[in-house]
Design a protein around this motif. Structure first.
Motif, PDB file in Angstrom:
ATOM      1  N   TYR A  39       0.817  -1.206   0.000  1.00 45.09           N
ATOM      2  CA  TYR A  39       0.000   0.000   0.000  1.00 45.09           C
ATOM      3  C   TYR A  39       0.858   1.266   0.000  1.00 45.09           C
ATOM      4  CZ  TYR A  39      -4.451  -2.339   0.071  1.00 45.09           C
ATOM      5  OH  TYR A  39      -5.547  -3.082  -0.301  1.00 45.09           O
ATOM      6  N   LEU A  98      -3.787   1.685   7.045  1.00 42.30           N
ATOM      7  CA  LEU A  98      -3.729   3.001   7.682  1.00 42.30           C
ATOM      8  C   LEU A  98      -2.288   3.418   7.971  1.00 42.30           C
ATOM      9  CD1 LEU A  98      -6.752   2.664  10.123  1.00 42.30           C
ATOM     10  CD2 LEU A  98      -6.551   4.318   8.242  1.00 42.30           C
ATOM     11  N   ALA A 152      -1.102   4.621   4.686  1.00 41.23           N
ATOM     12  CA  ALA A 152      -1.789   5.855   4.315  1.00 41.23           C
ATOM     13  C   ALA A 152      -1.228   7.038   5.083  1.00 41.23           C
ATOM     14  CB  ALA A 152      -3.288   5.714   4.580  1.00 41.23           C
ATOM     15  N   LEU A 175     -11.063   9.134   9.909  1.00 44.32           N
ATOM     16  CA  LEU A 175     -11.508   7.752   9.706  1.00 44.32           C
ATOM     17  C   LEU A 175     -13.011   7.657   9.896  1.00 44.32           C
ATOM     18  CD1 LEU A 175     -10.633   4.692   9.392  1.00 44.32           C
ATOM     19  CD2 LEU A 175     -10.689   4.597  11.892  1.00 44.32           C
ATOM     20  N   TYR A 201     -10.124   8.090   5.437  1.00 38.47           N
ATOM     21  CA  TYR A 201     -10.186   6.694   5.017  1.00 38.47           C
ATOM     22  C   TYR A 201     -11.510   6.118   5.497  1.00 38.47           C
ATOM     23  CZ  TYR A 201      -8.784   1.889   4.081  1.00 38.47           C
ATOM     24  OH  TYR A 201      -8.734   0.610   3.589  1.00 38.47           O
ATOM     25  N   THR A 224     -13.531   2.642   6.216  1.00 43.13           N
ATOM     26  CA  THR A 224     -13.418   1.190   6.407  1.00 43.13           C
ATOM     27  C   THR A 224     -14.779   0.653   6.808  1.00 43.13           C
ATOM     28  OG1 THR A 224     -12.239  -0.592   7.579  1.00 43.13           O
ATOM     29  CG2 THR A 224     -12.601   1.443   8.811  1.00 43.13           C
ATOM     30  N   GLY A 255      -8.838   6.441   0.414  1.00 47.44           N
ATOM     31  CA  GLY A 255      -8.891   4.992   0.333  1.00 47.44           C
ATOM     32  C   GLY A 255     -10.124   4.464   1.035  1.00 47.44           C
ATOM     33  N   CYS A 256     -10.535   3.251   0.660  1.00 49.46           N
ATOM     34  CA  CYS A 256     -11.725   2.612   1.239  1.00 49.46           C
ATOM     35  C   CYS A 256     -11.493   1.105   1.273  1.00 49.46           C
ATOM     36  CB  CYS A 256     -12.984   2.872   0.392  1.00 49.46           C
ATOM     37  SG  CYS A 256     -13.311   4.588  -0.067  1.00 49.46           S
TER      38      CYS A 256
END
Length: 331
Positions: A109, A133, A136, A145, A236, A238, A279-280
């Motif tokens: 990543y 994470l 990231a 988040l 992000y 999640t 990001g997801c």
């Protein structure tokens, strides 16, 4: 000269049960060079504490995604008109070593974030959120988040181990990867080991929204507050599929009754439009516990909805058809 964007393989070109076994039957890519966003799988369940099977999640999510068409008729989003997207395959984790797998994921990543590509991850158990994470924040700095889940996943350890699917957000906090007052945990519920189980999150400055506060309500107003508080910070998303009620999504490892509905899930994801999403992920789909494929179908659609709210897509929405007179009279 206009740019040509990758397109999903349509159902009128190839039957849904044929064609490539990629997310939405998109083209594959070996790297993120030239991509605005990518779908990537992490077929891992060695961090799970109860029922296994999430190692098969990415494959089943991809299979169920064959039904998804390119245009979002509800929101007007047209991702394949404006960004370059491909399926870059799976992370080659070490299925015999969880700690080594975390390092492998972090390194992969870090490469993705360095290219500017936004990863949309098919899990995999929730352990994967920690190395993502970590990577990231290594690129963007601490991030906001939005965590949708039945469980807080802030245990200090599980069976004496610091890394597992119940610990990722404790590890992310300790590493300074999170902007604490911009962390939202939505849908938490179930029984606990003490009355203070969710209070660790609150003590760090996280906002906890229990499932009971969501019952029989639209979550659109909640997402208005989330967007206001997060502002333009990198964020992000999640999404643990067990945030949904097990009557809707039985194919997961740690079910809890009284969960969110699929409509509330859409409200949460669509409510992320306008945020600086970097990001997801969609995690904890365990196909062996739902042979019908419904849980994976929900997951594939939510991942598509995540694609539809990425910043470049959100700014390129198509005009929806105006409401007809009958619609105006009814609604």
């Amino acid at each position: 000269m206009s740019k040509t964007f990758n397109q999903p393989l349509g159902g009128n070109e190839m039957p849904r049960f044929g064609g490539p076994s990629t997310m939405m039957r998109l083209p594959t890519a070996d790297s993120c060079d030239g991509l605005d966003a990518c779908f990537i799988g992490i077929p891992m369940d060695i961090g799970a504490s109860n029922r296994p099977g999430t190692r098969f999640g990415p494959r089943q999510i991809r299979a169920e995604s064959a039904m998804i068409r390119p245009y979002n008729m509800a929101t007007g989003a047209a991702p394949f008109d404006c960004i370059q997207v491909a399926d870059i395959g799976d992370v080659a984790i070490n299925t015999f070593n969880l700690k080594a797998s975390v390092d492998i994921i972090t390194a992969r990543y870090a490469e993705i974030f360095a290219t500017g590509c936004i990863p949309l991850t098919l899990g995999g158990d929730h352990t994967i959120a920690w190395p993502i994470l970590k990577a990231a924040s290594g690129h963007h700095g601490p991030v906001a988040l939005i965590h949708v889940d039945a469980h807080a996943d802030i245990n200090d350890d599980m069976f004496g181990e610091k890394i597992a699917h119940g610990t990722p957000f404790r590890r992310a906090h300790e590493a300074g990867a999170l902007i604490n007052d911009k962390v939202f945990q939505i849908g938490l519920r179930g029984s606990g080991y003490s009355a203070d189980d969710f209070n660790w999150s609150r003590d760090q400055g996280f906002t906890v929204v229990p499932a009971e506060h969501c019952w029989q309500r639209s979550l659109t107003p909640l997402m208005d507050v989330v967007r206001e508080r997060i502002g333009d910070a990198p964020v992000y998303l999640t999404f643990d599929i067990d945030s949904l009620d097990p009557g809707i999504a039985p194919g997961t490892g740690t079910q809890e009754m009284g969960g969110l509905t699929s409509i509330q899930a859409l409200e949460i994801v669509r409510g992320c439009a306008g945020l600086n999403l970097i990001g997801c992920d969609l995690v904890e789909v365990s196909p062996p516990y739902d042979p019908s494929g419904t849980t994976a179908l929900l997951a594939s659609n939510l991942l598509y909805e995540m694609l539809c709210v990425l910043p470049k897509v959100d700014s390129h929405r198509r005009e929806n058809a105006p409401n007809d007179p009958l619609h105006e009279r009814i609604f």
